[in-house]
Design a protein around this motif. Sequence first.
Motif, PDB file in Angstrom:
ATOM      1  N   ASP A 181      11.857  10.476  10.898  1.00 58.59           N
ATOM      2  CA  ASP A 181      12.573  10.236   8.758  1.00 58.59           C
ATOM      3  C   ASP A 181      12.475   9.320   8.236  1.00 58.59           C
ATOM      4  OD1 ASP A 181      14.281   8.716  10.530  1.00 58.59           O
ATOM      5  OD2 ASP A 181      15.842   9.836  10.436  1.00 58.59           O
ATOM      6  N   ASN A 182      12.620   8.066   8.337  1.00 62.22           N
ATOM      7  CA  ASN A 182      12.599   6.679   8.144  1.00 62.22           C
ATOM      8  C   ASN A 182      11.474   6.386   6.757  1.00 62.22           C
ATOM      9  OD1 ASN A 182      10.759   4.160   9.599  1.00 62.22           O
ATOM     10  ND2 ASN A 182      12.685   5.491  11.042  1.00 62.22           N
ATOM     11  N   GLU A 183      10.399   7.067   7.712  1.00 62.06           N
ATOM     12  CA  GLU A 183       8.952   6.958   6.770  1.00 62.06           C
ATOM     13  C   GLU A 183       9.321   7.885   5.572  1.00 62.06           C
ATOM     14  OE1 GLU A 183       5.720   6.715   9.830  1.00 62.06           O
ATOM     15  OE2 GLU A 183       6.822   7.119  11.341  1.00 62.06           O
ATOM     16  N   ARG A 184      10.329   8.714   5.683  1.00 59.50           N
ATOM     17  CA  ARG A 184       9.849   9.570   4.790  1.00 59.50           C
ATOM     18  C   ARG A 184      10.768   9.502   2.953  1.00 59.50           C
ATOM     19  NH1 ARG A 184       7.716  14.567   6.702  1.00 59.50           N
ATOM     20  NH2 ARG A 184       6.990  14.136   8.985  1.00 59.50           N
ATOM     21  N   PRO A 185      10.601   9.940   2.746  1.00 63.66           N
ATOM     22  CA  PRO A 185       9.480  10.767   1.321  1.00 63.66           C
ATOM     23  C   PRO A 185       8.727   9.715   1.214  1.00 63.66           C
ATOM     24  CG  PRO A 185      11.244  10.587   0.176  1.00 63.66           C
ATOM     25  CD  PRO A 185      11.867  10.185   1.459  1.00 63.66           C
ATOM     26  N   ALA A 186       7.190  10.548   0.578  1.00 59.30           N
ATOM     27  CA  ALA A 186       6.581   9.622  -0.051  1.00 59.30           C
ATOM     28  C   ALA A 186       7.006   9.396  -1.345  1.00 59.30           C
ATOM     29  CB  ALA A 186       5.513   9.885  -0.520  1.00 59.30           C
ATOM     30  N   HIS A 187       6.804   7.897  -1.936  1.00 58.44           N
ATOM     31  CA  HIS A 187       7.224   7.852  -3.251  1.00 58.44           C
ATOM     32  C   HIS A 187       7.142   6.432  -4.011  1.00 58.44           C
ATOM     33  CE1 HIS A 187       9.787   5.047  -0.226  1.00 58.44           C
ATOM     34  NE2 HIS A 187       9.514   4.032  -1.254  1.00 58.44           N
ATOM     35  N   GLU A 188       7.090   6.377  -5.067  1.00 62.76           N
ATOM     36  CA  GLU A 188       5.641   5.195  -5.687  1.00 62.76           C
ATOM     37  C   GLU A 188       6.874   4.365  -6.249  1.00 62.76           C
ATOM     38  OE1 GLU A 188       2.258   4.891  -8.551  1.00 62.76           O
ATOM     39  OE2 GLU A 188       3.533   5.894  -6.897  1.00 62.76           O
ATOM     40  N   VAL A 189       5.983   2.911  -5.905  1.00 62.34           N
ATOM     41  CA  VAL A 189       6.697   2.081  -5.290  1.00 62.34           C
ATOM     42  C   VAL A 189       5.326   0.812  -6.297  1.00 62.34           C
ATOM     43  CG1 VAL A 189       7.192  -0.057  -4.239  1.00 62.34           C
ATOM     44  CG2 VAL A 189       7.738   1.658  -3.586  1.00 62.34           C
ATOM     45  N   GLN A 190       6.318  -0.218  -7.561  1.00 60.21           N
ATOM     46  CA  GLN A 190       5.468  -1.180  -8.086  1.00 60.21           C
ATOM     47  C   GLN A 190       5.821  -2.540  -7.844  1.00 60.21           C
ATOM     48  OE1 GLN A 190       4.132  -1.293 -11.135  1.00 60.21           O
ATOM     49  NE2 GLN A 190       4.224   1.768 -11.337  1.00 60.21           N
ATOM     50  N   VAL A 191       4.783  -3.123  -7.652  1.00 57.15           N
ATOM     51  CA  VAL A 191       4.570  -4.885  -6.707  1.00 57.15           C
ATOM     52  C   VAL A 191       3.879  -5.819  -7.474  1.00 57.15           C
ATOM     53  CG1 VAL A 191       3.678  -5.491  -4.812  1.00 57.15           C
ATOM     54  CG2 VAL A 191       4.763  -3.110  -4.597  1.00 57.15           C
ATOM     55  N   ASP A 192       4.245  -7.095  -7.624  1.00 58.46           N
ATOM     56  CA  ASP A 192       3.603  -7.573  -8.817  1.00 58.46           C
ATOM     57  C   ASP A 192       2.883  -8.175  -7.825  1.00 58.46           C
ATOM     58  OD1 ASP A 192       6.095  -7.348 -10.713  1.00 58.46           O
ATOM     59  OD2 ASP A 192       7.444  -9.470  -9.940  1.00 58.46           O
ATOM     60  N   ALA A 193       2.183  -9.074  -8.752  1.00 58.04           N
ATOM     61  CA  ALA A 193       0.373  -9.664  -7.885  1.00 58.04           C
ATOM     62  C   ALA A 193       0.991 -10.179  -6.902  1.00 58.04           C
ATOM     63  CB  ALA A 193       0.049 -10.447  -9.020  1.00 58.04           C
TER      64      ALA A 193
END
Length: 447
Positions: A205-217
């Motif tokens: 359950d903790n791997e879900r759901p897929a979601h978009e994440v922004q990461v700085d360089a």
Amino acid sequence: MTTLHDFTDPTTLTDDALRQHIAAELDRARQRTSALADAVDEQDLVSQHSPLMSPLVWDYAHIANQEEIWLVRDVGRHDAVRSDIDDMYDAFQNARADRPALPLLSPVQTRGYVAQVRDKVLDVLNSARLNADPLTQAGFAFGMVVQHEQQHDETMLATHQLRRTGPALHAPTPAPDRATGLPAEIFLPAGGFTMGTSTEAWALDNERPAHEVQVDAFFLDTTPVTNGQFAAFLDAGGYDDERWWSVGGWAHRHRANLSAPLFWFRNDNGDWYRRSFGTVLPVAADEPVVHVCYYEAEAYAAWAGRRLPTEAEWEKAARWDPDTQRSRRYPWGDADPTPVHANLGQQHLRPALAGSYPAGASPLGVHQLMGDVWEWTSSTLSAYPGFRPFPYDEYTKVFLGSDYRVLRGGSFGTDRAACRGTFRNWDYPIRRQIFAGFRTARNAGRA
């Protein structure tokens, strides 16, 4: 037809093929559990080798009890085998330090119970209606039980490491292909990526759901921090210099009298050695450091002018493919791990040298993100947006918050069934008996 280690997607299998796949995974896990238990005598099985760990016989029976609850009773709707022992083998009701005082099943009784439960589980597997509800969708409950057993097998392996008597386990030294001349760090550009999964059939359950994440360089170490690198921190007086430690870390360093990684000691000549599964070995400079807690990793990173990566940074490094702009299951692609990709599954009893398994590197050239050592991240355990506890709160929900730090990637003792690019592990930041190491990062704006 898939071959061993190809990507076996349970959602694409016929019922018969799915049953065969589940049976094979159940058997593979049980063979490992039995080998860990059979490697020692009955006195070792019932002894508590550290207050941090259960007696091996408790883990053995607990594995079967969870299998009974979820598969015999919940999926199969069969009568209980031993409901009278549920409380005794409930991890939440009994702290590890207290378990030796319980009226535990003897080794003989445990083996009988384990066998009885497995017989009933195989009957359930042959007769249960798969894909009938969320618990049986793509065989999820069976996959959850497989992962639970493999996770406890790694716990039992850690207990073996804490034994003070002679060696009971044996495995060859890892000798995979090894890349040389690698850069010290890899640049990862800023941007978004898909974190987590909504499609992995047996993801928890903790791997879900897929979601978009922004990461700085940012920059990330190409390989995990090695023993040699960590020894330089020791030689520089890192354990005695408050500048490198967080407030909590410095307090714990004094409270626990930390002075080197767990199991390390110096010989009469001042050389570093370590205890490893009942043997004494020289500390290998090029191996990833293992058995360090979060606070030690954090202090080393500060001393090196760096920091620990966040969980999102780690997963982007492990999964993001800049060419396709998609997130892979593993650094090397979607296929299940093989021995050329990573040091997993207790095939060895130590990490491989830094730079090993070049076939398992990520598209950007980050090595050994899977296997060898769990890697501490700076992130606390939090729920993803849209998180839903399933199938019970006690797997993840009760652990959410600031008490735990997330570890990623698996160790040499982690099985492939319980290791993927989205898999999340967590523990208290003081824990050192686990097979944990780390790698460091830095912001791209720093010189």
